[in-house]
Design a protein around this motif. Structure first.
Motif, PDB file in Angstrom:
ATOM      1  N   ILE A  69      27.396  40.571  65.132  1.00 61.65           N
ATOM      2  CA  ILE A  69      27.918  40.653  63.770  1.00 61.65           C
ATOM      3  C   ILE A  69      26.965  40.003  62.768  1.00 61.65           C
ATOM      4  O   ILE A  69      26.623  40.587  61.742  1.00 61.65           O
ATOM      5  CB  ILE A  69      29.304  39.987  63.682  1.00 61.65           C
ATOM      6  N   GLY A  98      24.709  42.037  59.803  1.00 61.27           N
ATOM      7  CA  GLY A  98      24.757  41.669  58.392  1.00 61.27           C
ATOM      8  C   GLY A  98      23.376  41.364  57.856  1.00 61.27           C
ATOM      9  O   GLY A  98      22.968  41.870  56.806  1.00 61.27           O
ATOM     10  N   ILE A 124      35.478  35.243  56.410  1.00 57.25           N
ATOM     11  CA  ILE A 124      34.686  36.287  55.765  1.00 57.25           C
ATOM     12  C   ILE A 124      34.417  35.921  54.308  1.00 57.25           C
ATOM     13  O   ILE A 124      33.288  35.985  53.822  1.00 57.25           O
ATOM     14  CB  ILE A 124      35.426  37.643  55.856  1.00 57.25           C
ATOM     15  N   SER A 144      33.181  44.417  65.585  1.00 54.01           N
ATOM     16  CA  SER A 144      31.719  44.367  65.691  1.00 54.01           C
ATOM     17  C   SER A 144      31.143  45.730  66.052  1.00 54.01           C
ATOM     18  O   SER A 144      30.112  46.139  65.533  1.00 54.01           O
ATOM     19  CB  SER A 144      31.288  43.309  66.707  1.00 54.01           C
ATOM     20  N   LEU A 174      31.573  48.009  63.069  1.00 55.47           N
ATOM     21  CA  LEU A 174      30.641  47.594  62.029  1.00 55.47           C
ATOM     22  C   LEU A 174      29.242  48.142  62.294  1.00 55.47           C
ATOM     23  O   LEU A 174      28.562  48.638  61.391  1.00 55.47           O
ATOM     24  CB  LEU A 174      30.608  46.062  62.010  1.00 55.47           C
ATOM     25  N   THR A 175      28.810  48.073  63.552  1.00 61.22           N
ATOM     26  CA  THR A 175      27.484  48.583  63.907  1.00 61.22           C
ATOM     27  C   THR A 175      27.408  50.076  63.599  1.00 61.22           C
ATOM     28  O   THR A 175      26.437  50.550  62.985  1.00 61.22           O
ATOM     29  CB  THR A 175      27.199  48.345  65.403  1.00 61.22           C
ATOM     30  N   CYS A 196      29.365  38.942  56.872  1.00 66.50           N
ATOM     31  CA  CYS A 196      29.203  39.153  58.313  1.00 66.50           C
ATOM     32  C   CYS A 196      28.951  37.823  59.024  1.00 66.50           C
ATOM     33  O   CYS A 196      29.543  37.548  60.074  1.00 66.50           O
ATOM     34  CB  CYS A 196      28.039  40.101  58.583  1.00 66.50           C
ATOM     35  N   LEU A 238      32.111  36.005  59.255  1.00 69.25           N
ATOM     36  CA  LEU A 238      32.963  36.579  60.298  1.00 69.25           C
ATOM     37  C   LEU A 238      32.503  36.128  61.686  1.00 69.25           C
ATOM     38  O   LEU A 238      33.315  35.784  62.548  1.00 69.25           O
ATOM     39  CB  LEU A 238      32.931  38.110  60.191  1.00 69.25           C
ATOM     40  N   ALA A 239      31.170  36.113  61.868  1.00 69.01           N
ATOM     41  CA  ALA A 239      30.634  35.642  63.150  1.00 69.01           C
ATOM     42  C   ALA A 239      31.048  34.192  63.394  1.00 69.01           C
ATOM     43  O   ALA A 239      31.429  33.818  64.503  1.00 69.01           O
ATOM     44  CB  ALA A 239      29.109  35.767  63.166  1.00 69.01           C
TER      45      ALA A 239
END
Lengths: 355, 306
Positions: free
Chosen positions: B20, B24, B67, B146, B149-150, B197, B200-201
Motif C-alpha cells: 500500500i 501510493g 488515511i 491493497s 488499489l494496485t 496510502c 492506510l499502511a
C-alpha cells in the motif's frame, strides 16, 4: 564537515554551561535508552525507574533521558552530550552501550557512570544487572507443564551472553519437568520490531510450538498467542492486558529501588563504582501473577520462586553442554563470571548458536 | 496443507503495508515528486488509526483516521516542496523525522493499551472452503483494499487520460506547464494520495498486523516501501510482485530458522534485502527500459514562470 562539527560542539558546550549554571543546586541524573520509552518493555521499565527516582527524591534531583539511541558509535555522542550538559550520574541501560560508556567515562572522570548488563568497569564506571535468568527457569518449568506438544517457540534478539543465559536457564527449567522438551529458536536480530516479532510467533506456532517465549521487547508475540488461543509469557512489563487468556506470567523488571539508592548515594557523596547483580530476592526481578494455569502448576512455580529467593541457583549441576561434554559437576554452581560470558548452549537446545 | 495456508496468510499480512505504501509513493513519483517521508506518514497513520480506534471503540473509524492523517500530514510536505519549492529530499527526510517524533508524543497515552483489531472477512460457506477459502475470503479487509488499489492505480496510470497527464508531468513538468496543465495542482493531489496510502499502511500496522501502539512501530517499513518503488521501476504490478517477494523471503527465513536449518541467522535476516538488490540488478540490466520508466523530472523542484 569538520568545521561544522566544531561549531556544533561549541554551541552544545555553551548551551550546557547555561543549563548547568541554572541547575547548580540540584543533582542531575541522566539515562540513555536503546528503545523508545513507549515500547512498553525494556526501555519503558527503565524509565519507570527514572520516574521512581523523581518521585522519591523530589526536588533534590533533576532527571533527563535520551531514548532511541542506537548501540554503537552513535552512543558515544549521546553519553558525551549528557556529560557535557551537566549530568552528574549517567545510567546506560543496554548491553551495546558498554564500550561507548567506557570511552566516555574516561573522558569525564568527575561524572559517575553506570552500565546495565555489561561486564566492563572503571574508576567512575559501575555495572548493574538483573538476574532475569532466575525468572526464565520458572518459565521453562511452566512451559514444560503447560505445553501439550512439548515444544516451545523462543523468539530472541541478539546472541549476547544475557540472551544465551536466558535460553539455557529456560531449557534447564523445562528439562527438570520433561527431559525431552524442545525449544524452537528464531533470531529476529532486533530488540524491537513488533511486526517481525508477530511474524516469528506465527512461524513458530505454524511449525508446531504451542507456547511462546520471547527475549524481545514488544507485546506482539503474546497477542498472536492470544489470537490463536495458545499460551505465552510476557517480557519486561506485565502484558496481561494484551493477552488476558494467553499470558501465563511475565518477568517484570523493577529498577526503581536500585536507581533511587544509587542517586541517593551520589547525593550523599558516597557513590562508588559498584558491580551488582540483583535477582528475585532483591525485588529487581519480579514475576507477575501466575495466570491461565492449573493450581498445581501455579504452586510449582511459586515453590521454585521461593527456592530461588532462598538462594538456590538454576545453574546448579549436573549440567552438560550442547555437545554432551560435562560443564557443571553434580551440585556445582556456576559462578557469575561464567554466566556473564556465556557463549554456549546447554544440552537439549535445538539450535546452532550464531557466532 | 494447513501450514502452507498459514504461511501464505502470514506473507500476505507482511506484504500488505509495504504494498500500500509503495503504491501510493509510486503515484507520487510518477508525478515527478520524490517524497522520502513515507516512514513518517506511515507512523502518523499508525498512531492516528490506533488512537481513533481506541477512543471510539471502532477500528473502522480508526482506519479512516489513519488515511486522513496520512493525507493531512503529507500536505505539509506538499506546501513546502510544491508551493515553496524547497528541496524535496531534505523536506522528505525531515517529514520522516517529524513524524517519528510527533507520533511518539501523540501516542504517550496509548502506550500499554490493547487496541481494536479489524475483523477478518467472513462469508458463510465461502470462507469455510478448505485451503482457498481462508486465502480468498478470510483475510483482513485491508488486504483486499491493497489488491484493489494496485489494480486501480494500474488502470488509472495507463488507461485513463488523467493518468497520462500525470505521467507527462512526471516526465517533463515544463512541457506539461507549457501545454496549460496545472502541474502544481496535479502534484498536490498525487502527494496527498501518497500520504493517504502511507497512512492506510500505518493503520494496517496498528489495527491489523500488531493491534497496539508503540513508538517506532513501523520499524523501517516506509523505507522498504520506497525501495520497492525503485525496485519495481515505477510499475504497479512489479510493486505488487516486489512486496510479495520481500514478504515471502522475510517469512521464509523465520520458518527456516524455526525448522532448524543450520544457516547463520544474521544471513537469513538480511536475505529479504539481498533478494531485493539481486532482483533490482537483474531488472535494471535493460537500460532503455529503465530509462523509459523513470520519471525524468523526479525530484526536481518546479517553479512555474508567470
Amino acid at each position: 564537515m569538520k568545521r561544522l562539527l566544531i561549531a556544533l560542539m561549541t554551541t552544545a558546550a555553551a548551551m550546557s554551561l547555561a543549563a548547568s549554571a541554572q541547575a547548580a543546586d540540584k543533582l542531575k541524573a541522566c539515562w540513555v535508552y536503546t528503545g523508545p520509552i513507549g515500547d512498553f518493555g525494556y526501555s519503558y521499565q527503565h524509565d519507570q525507574g527514572r520516574l521512581d527516582v523523581e518521585k522519591a527524591l523530589g526536588d533534590k534531583v533533576e532527571t533527563a533521558y535520551l531514548e532511541n539511541v542506537s548501540e554503537g558509535p552513535d552512543a558515544d555522542r549521546a553519553f558525551e552530550r549528557l556529560a557535557r550538559e551537566g549530568c552528574k550520574i549517567i545510567f546506560g541501560t543496554s548491553f551495546g552501550f558498554m564500550d561507548p560508556e567506557v570511552k566516555v567515562a574516561k573522558k569525564f572522570p568527575k561524572v559517575m557512570f553506570e552500565h546495565a548488563t555489561g561486564y566492563k568497569t572503571g574508576d567512575n564506571l559501575g555495572i548493574y544487572n538483573a538476574r532475569f535468568y532466575e525468572g526464565r527457569y520458572i518459565l521453562g518449568q511452566i512451559a514444560a507443564k503447560e505445553s501439550k506438544a512439548g515444544v516451545a517457540g523462543y523468539i530472541v534478539s541478539f546472541p549476547i551472553p544475557e540472551v544465551v543465559m536466558g535460553i539455557n536457564s529456560f531449557m534447564l527449567g523445562a528439562q527438570s519437568i520433561n527431559p525431552n522438551f524442545k525449544a524452537k529458536i528464531v533470531w529476529v536480530n532486533s530488540w524491537f520490531d513488533p511486526g517481525k516479532e508477530a511474524d516469528a510467533a506465527k512461524a513458530l506456532f505454524d511449525q508446531g510450538a504451542d507456547i511462546i517465549v520471547q527475549h524481545t521487547d514488544s507485546t506482539a508475540a503474546l497477542q498472536v498467542a492470544e489470537e490463536r488461543k495458545l499460551k505465552g509469557f510476557g517480557q519486561s512489563s506485565d502484558m496481561i492486558k494484551f493477552a488476558p487468556k494467553a499470558q501465563l506470567t511475565s518477568i517484570v523488571d523493577d529498577w526503581g529501588p536500585y536507581y533511587i539508592s544509587r542517586v541517593q548515594a551520589a547525593l550523599d557523596g558516597t557513590w562508588k563504582p559498584d558491580n551488582v547483580w540483583l535477582g528475585i530476592k532483591d525485588g529487581a526481578v519480579k514475576m507477575s501473577a501466575y495466570t491461565n494455569m492449573p493450581d498445581d502448576v501455579k504452586a510449582m512455580a511459586q515453590a521454585t520462586e521461593k527456592k530461588i529467593v532462598e538462594g538456590w541457583n538454576p545453574f546448579t549441576g549436573p549440567v552438560a553442554k550442547q555437545d554432551g561434554t560435562p560443564w557443571l559437576k553434580d551440585g556445582e554452581v556456576a559462578d557469575d563470571g561464567a554466566l556473564l560470558g556465556m557463549n554456549f548452549y546447554v544440552k537439549g537446545v535445538d539450535d546452532k548458536l550464531p557466532q | 496443507m494447513d501450514i502452507t495456508v498459514n504461511i501464505l496468510l502470514t506473507i500476505a499480512t507482511a506484504a500488505t503495508p509495504l504494498l500500500i505504501a509503495a503504491i501510493g509513493e509510486l503515484v507520487v513519483e510518477r508525478s515527478g515528486v520524490l517524497n522520502l517521508g513515507v516512514e513518517g506518514m506511515m507512523i502518523m497513520g499508525a498512531v492516528a488509526g490506533f488512537g481513533a480506534g481506541y477512543l471510539t471503540g471502532s477500528p473502522w473509524i480508526g482506519l479512516l483516521a489513519a488515511i486522513a492523517m496520512g493525507a493531512v500530514f503529507s500536505l505539509l510536505f506538499a506546501v513546502m516542496t510544491l508551493s515553496l519549492a524547497t528541496n524535496q529530499v531534505a523536506t522528505g527526510l525531515s517529514l520522516t523525522l517529524l513524524g517519528l517524533g510527533l507520533s511518539g508524543m501523540m501516542g504517550t497515552g496509548f502506550v500499554g493499551q490493547p487496541g481494536e483489531k479489524l475483523p477478518n472477512l467472513y462469508i458463510p460457506v465461502l470462507t469455510e472452503i478448505p485451503v482457498v477459502g481462508k486465502l480468498l475470503f478470510g483475510q483482513d479487509p485491508i488486504f483486499y483494499i491493497s489488491i484493489a488499489l494496485t489494480a486501480a492505480v494500474m488502470w488509472f496510470l495507463f488507461k485513463t487520460r488523467t493518468g497520462l497527464t500525470l505521467r507527462s508531468i512526471g516526465d517533463s513538468h515544463t512541457s506539461a506547464h507549457a501545454l496549460g496543465i496545472k502541474v502544481i495542482r496535479y502534484r498536490y493531489l498525487a502527494v496527498m494520495f501518497g500520504g493517504a496510502c502511507a497512512g492506510l499502511a500505518g493503520g494496517h500496522l496498528s489495527l491489523v498486523y500488531t493491534p497496539q501502539w508503540v513508538e517506532n512501530m513501523s520499524a523501517g517499513r516506509g523505507w522498504i516501501a520506497l525501495a520497492l518503488v525503485v525496485f519495481a521501476s515505477w510499475r504497479p504490478w512489479r510493486v505488487l510482485a516486489g512486496a510479495y517477494i520481500f514478504g515471502a523471503v522475510w517469512i521464509g527465513q523465520l520458518h527456516a530458522q524455526a525448522f532448524g536449518i543450520p544457516v547463520p541467522s544474521q544471513l537469513l535476516s538480511s536475505l529479504p534485502y539481498l533478494a531485493t538488490i539481486v532482483v533490482l540488478v537483474l531488472i535494471s540490466r535493460n537500460k532503455r527500459l529503465t530509462m523509459m520508466n523513470t520519471p525524468a523530472s523526479l525530484g526536481q523542484p518546479f517553479v512555474p514562470d508567470r
